[in-house]
Design a protein around this motif. Sequence first.
Motif, PDB file in Angstrom:
ATOM      1  N   PHE A  26      45.173  27.134  88.825  1.00 61.26           N
ATOM      2  CA  PHE A  26      45.354  28.120  89.885  1.00 61.26           C
ATOM      3  C   PHE A  26      46.090  27.416  91.024  1.00 61.26           C
ATOM      4  N   VAL A  27      47.215  28.004  91.451  1.00 62.99           N
ATOM      5  CA  VAL A  27      48.072  27.361  92.446  1.00 62.99           C
ATOM      6  C   VAL A  27      48.297  28.320  93.616  1.00 62.99           C
ATOM      7  N   TYR A  28      48.200  27.791  94.823  1.00 65.17           N
ATOM      8  CA  TYR A  28      48.522  28.578  96.008  1.00 65.17           C
ATOM      9  C   TYR A  28      49.066  27.663  97.093  1.00 65.17           C
ATOM     10  N   PHE A  29      49.588  28.276  98.157  1.00 73.86           N
ATOM     11  CA  PHE A  29      50.259  27.533  99.221  1.00 73.86           C
ATOM     12  C   PHE A  29      49.702  28.000 100.573  1.00 73.86           C
ATOM     13  N   THR A  30      48.768  27.255 101.128  1.00 71.59           N
ATOM     14  CA  THR A  30      48.189  27.650 102.417  1.00 71.59           C
ATOM     15  C   THR A  30      49.260  27.707 103.502  1.00 71.59           C
ATOM     16  N   HIS A  31      50.083  26.671 103.577  1.00 73.50           N
ATOM     17  CA  HIS A  31      51.166  26.620 104.561  1.00 73.50           C
ATOM     18  C   HIS A  31      52.485  26.938 103.853  1.00 73.50           C
ATOM     19  N   THR A  83      49.371  28.810  84.163  1.00 72.48           N
ATOM     20  CA  THR A  83      49.285  28.811  85.624  1.00 72.48           C
ATOM     21  C   THR A  83      49.193  30.218  86.185  1.00 72.48           C
ATOM     22  N   GLU A  84      48.272  30.400  87.125  1.00 77.87           N
ATOM     23  CA  GLU A  84      48.195  31.631  87.900  1.00 77.87           C
ATOM     24  C   GLU A  84      48.408  31.278  89.367  1.00 77.87           C
ATOM     25  N   PHE A  85      49.131  32.150  90.063  1.00 82.76           N
ATOM     26  CA  PHE A  85      49.418  31.939  91.478  1.00 82.76           C
ATOM     27  C   PHE A  85      48.700  33.004  92.303  1.00 82.76           C
ATOM     28  N   LEU A  86      48.366  32.645  93.514  1.00 84.58           N
ATOM     29  CA  LEU A  86      47.773  33.605  94.434  1.00 84.58           C
ATOM     30  C   LEU A  86      48.837  34.627  94.820  1.00 84.58           C
ATOM     31  N   GLU A  87      48.581  35.885  94.511  1.00 83.35           N
ATOM     32  CA  GLU A  87      49.553  36.943  94.751  1.00 83.35           C
ATOM     33  C   GLU A  87      48.903  38.074  95.551  1.00 83.35           C
ATOM     34  N   ASN A  88      49.735  39.059  95.907  1.00 82.92           N
ATOM     35  CA  ASN A  88      49.269  40.299  96.516  1.00 82.92           C
ATOM     36  C   ASN A  88      48.466  40.088  97.797  1.00 82.92           C
ATOM     37  N   TYR A  89      49.067  39.357  98.706  1.00 81.60           N
ATOM     38  CA  TYR A  89      48.453  39.212 100.024  1.00 81.60           C
ATOM     39  C   TYR A  89      49.562  39.097 101.064  1.00 81.60           C
ATOM     40  N   ASN A  90      49.247  39.417 102.273  1.00 75.56           N
ATOM     41  CA  ASN A  90      50.227  39.381 103.347  1.00 75.56           C
ATOM     42  C   ASN A  90      50.373  37.944 103.849  1.00 75.56           C
ATOM     43  N   LYS A  91      51.451  37.321 103.446  1.00 76.07           N
ATOM     44  CA  LYS A  91      51.644  35.914 103.790  1.00 76.07           C
ATOM     45  C   LYS A  91      51.763  35.705 105.293  1.00 76.07           C
ATOM     46  N   GLN A  92      52.274  36.696 105.982  1.00 74.89           N
ATOM     47  CA  GLN A  92      52.435  36.553 107.430  1.00 74.89           C
ATOM     48  C   GLN A  92      51.091  36.382 108.135  1.00 74.89           C
ATOM     49  N   GLU A  93      50.046  36.886 107.515  1.00 72.49           N
ATOM     50  CA  GLU A  93      48.719  36.790 108.116  1.00 72.49           C
ATOM     51  C   GLU A  93      47.940  35.583 107.613  1.00 72.49           C
ATOM     52  N   ILE A  94      48.468  34.901 106.613  1.00 71.19           N
ATOM     53  CA  ILE A  94      47.759  33.784 105.987  1.00 71.19           C
ATOM     54  C   ILE A  94      48.514  32.501 106.278  1.00 71.19           C
ATOM     55  N   LYS A  95      48.055  31.765 107.273  1.00 68.88           N
ATOM     56  CA  LYS A  95      48.758  30.538 107.645  1.00 68.88           C
ATOM     57  C   LYS A  95      47.823  29.339 107.783  1.00 68.88           C
ATOM     58  N   GLU A  96      46.524  29.563 107.680  1.00 70.07           N
ATOM     59  CA  GLU A  96      45.574  28.470 107.853  1.00 70.07           C
ATOM     60  C   GLU A  96      44.503  28.530 106.769  1.00 70.07           C
ATOM     61  N   TYR A  97      43.720  27.473 106.684  1.00 74.11           N
ATOM     62  CA  TYR A  97      42.700  27.381 105.634  1.00 74.11           C
ATOM     63  C   TYR A  97      41.640  28.469 105.769  1.00 74.11           C
ATOM     64  N   ASN A  98      41.266  28.831 106.982  1.00 73.42           N
ATOM     65  CA  ASN A  98      40.220  29.842 107.159  1.00 73.42           C
ATOM     66  C   ASN A  98      40.706  31.244 106.814  1.00 73.42           C
ATOM     67  N   THR A  99      42.001  31.518 106.992  1.00 75.47           N
ATOM     68  CA  THR A  99      42.512  32.858 106.694  1.00 75.47           C
ATOM     69  C   THR A  99      42.832  33.046 105.211  1.00 75.47           C
ATOM     70  N   THR A 149      57.341  27.683  98.398  1.00 73.49           N
ATOM     71  CA  THR A 149      57.002  28.687  97.386  1.00 73.49           C
ATOM     72  C   THR A 149      58.152  28.960  96.432  1.00 73.49           C
ATOM     73  N   THR A 150      59.378  28.565  96.785  1.00 72.46           N
ATOM     74  CA  THR A 150      60.517  28.799  95.892  1.00 72.46           C
ATOM     75  C   THR A 150      60.431  27.953  94.623  1.00 72.46           C
ATOM     76  N   PHE A 151      59.524  26.994  94.590  1.00 73.09           N
ATOM     77  CA  PHE A 151      59.351  26.159  93.402  1.00 73.09           C
ATOM     78  C   PHE A 151      58.282  26.717  92.456  1.00 73.09           C
ATOM     79  N   GLN A 152      57.831  27.914  92.731  1.00 74.17           N
ATOM     80  CA  GLN A 152      56.789  28.516  91.911  1.00 74.17           C
ATOM     81  C   GLN A 152      57.238  28.683  90.459  1.00 74.17           C
ATOM     82  N   GLU A 153      58.468  29.131  90.264  1.00 68.57           N
ATOM     83  CA  GLU A 153      58.987  29.316  88.902  1.00 68.57           C
ATOM     84  C   GLU A 153      59.064  27.982  88.153  1.00 68.57           C
ATOM     85  N   GLN A 154      59.501  26.946  88.838  1.00 63.18           N
ATOM     86  CA  GLN A 154      59.586  25.627  88.225  1.00 63.18           C
ATOM     87  C   GLN A 154      58.197  25.100  87.857  1.00 63.18           C
ATOM     88  N   ILE A 155      57.246  25.301  88.733  1.00 63.09           N
ATOM     89  CA  ILE A 155      55.866  24.874  88.455  1.00 63.09           C
ATOM     90  C   ILE A 155      55.339  25.597  87.224  1.00 63.09           C
TER      91      ILE A 155
END
Length: 266
Positions: free
Chosen positions: A68-73, A116-132, A99-105
């Motif tokens: 499972f792969v995601y990108f907090t920042h 591999t599964e990626f974190l999808e379907n969320y508003n990235k503009q609102e997710i910028k820190e570990y708590n969010t 995040t542009t390297f998601q396809e390569q990963i």
Amino acid sequence: MTNSLKNLTSILLLLFLAPIVIATIQTPLVTQTQLPEEKKKEETPIVYAAQLESSPIATEITEPKKAFVYFTHYQEAYQPILAAKGEKVAVYHPESNITTFQEQINAQFAFHQVETEFLENYNKQEIKEYNTIRPFVLNALGHNKYDIILDIHRDSMKADVTTLKVGEESYAKFIFVIGGEHENYRWNEQLANNLSDQLNKLVPGISRGVLVKSGKGVDGVYNQDLAKNLLVVELGGVDNNEQEINRSIAILAKAISNMFFQPIAS
């Protein structure tokens, strides 16, 4: 009679020594100056060099492990990539970022039998820190079981720290960050050390190791309390280019595969 005996002895001695003399002439002795060169060859590291830059041909995953792969920042960017695209050189970008390297990963992990599964379907503009991002990660972990969880970042360090040169090729270095302020962090640290070791077996020096962080001014947990196999990994730094990142993703995929599929030496 005595002279004849001496002559016969001389002839026999000559016949005995002749093969030894000829062999010595034809096969020179190994000199001391040759040994260091042979030793140097043995000590030269073998670099894993398959499928390092382009996406590999898709292969059927027969015995998959799940990542499972995601990108907090997610806005963390690489300056040479922005420059190559004619973008304003910066360390953050809303589109041309890590995040542009998601396809390569995805392609490299699949090539090495890791689904591999990626974190999808969320508003990235609102997710910028570990708590969010935490509720979204928690939700994903509640619905699926993963063998490894990676929160991938880009380090802020410069090229002299984050780049490894091996022969004619260069790689983006890795470093693993572990939050030391939760009770089970030793599990995360052990997994990070294992993966770091696997990386350095493939390309010596490509991993800078494991950094445990705690105390004032740091998060100290990084959501790793949610799972013992959750790792924060820094992939290169602000100065690394696309080719270096792609090569290192291939090495990461191979290292994860080796960690899961190679038998443990007794």
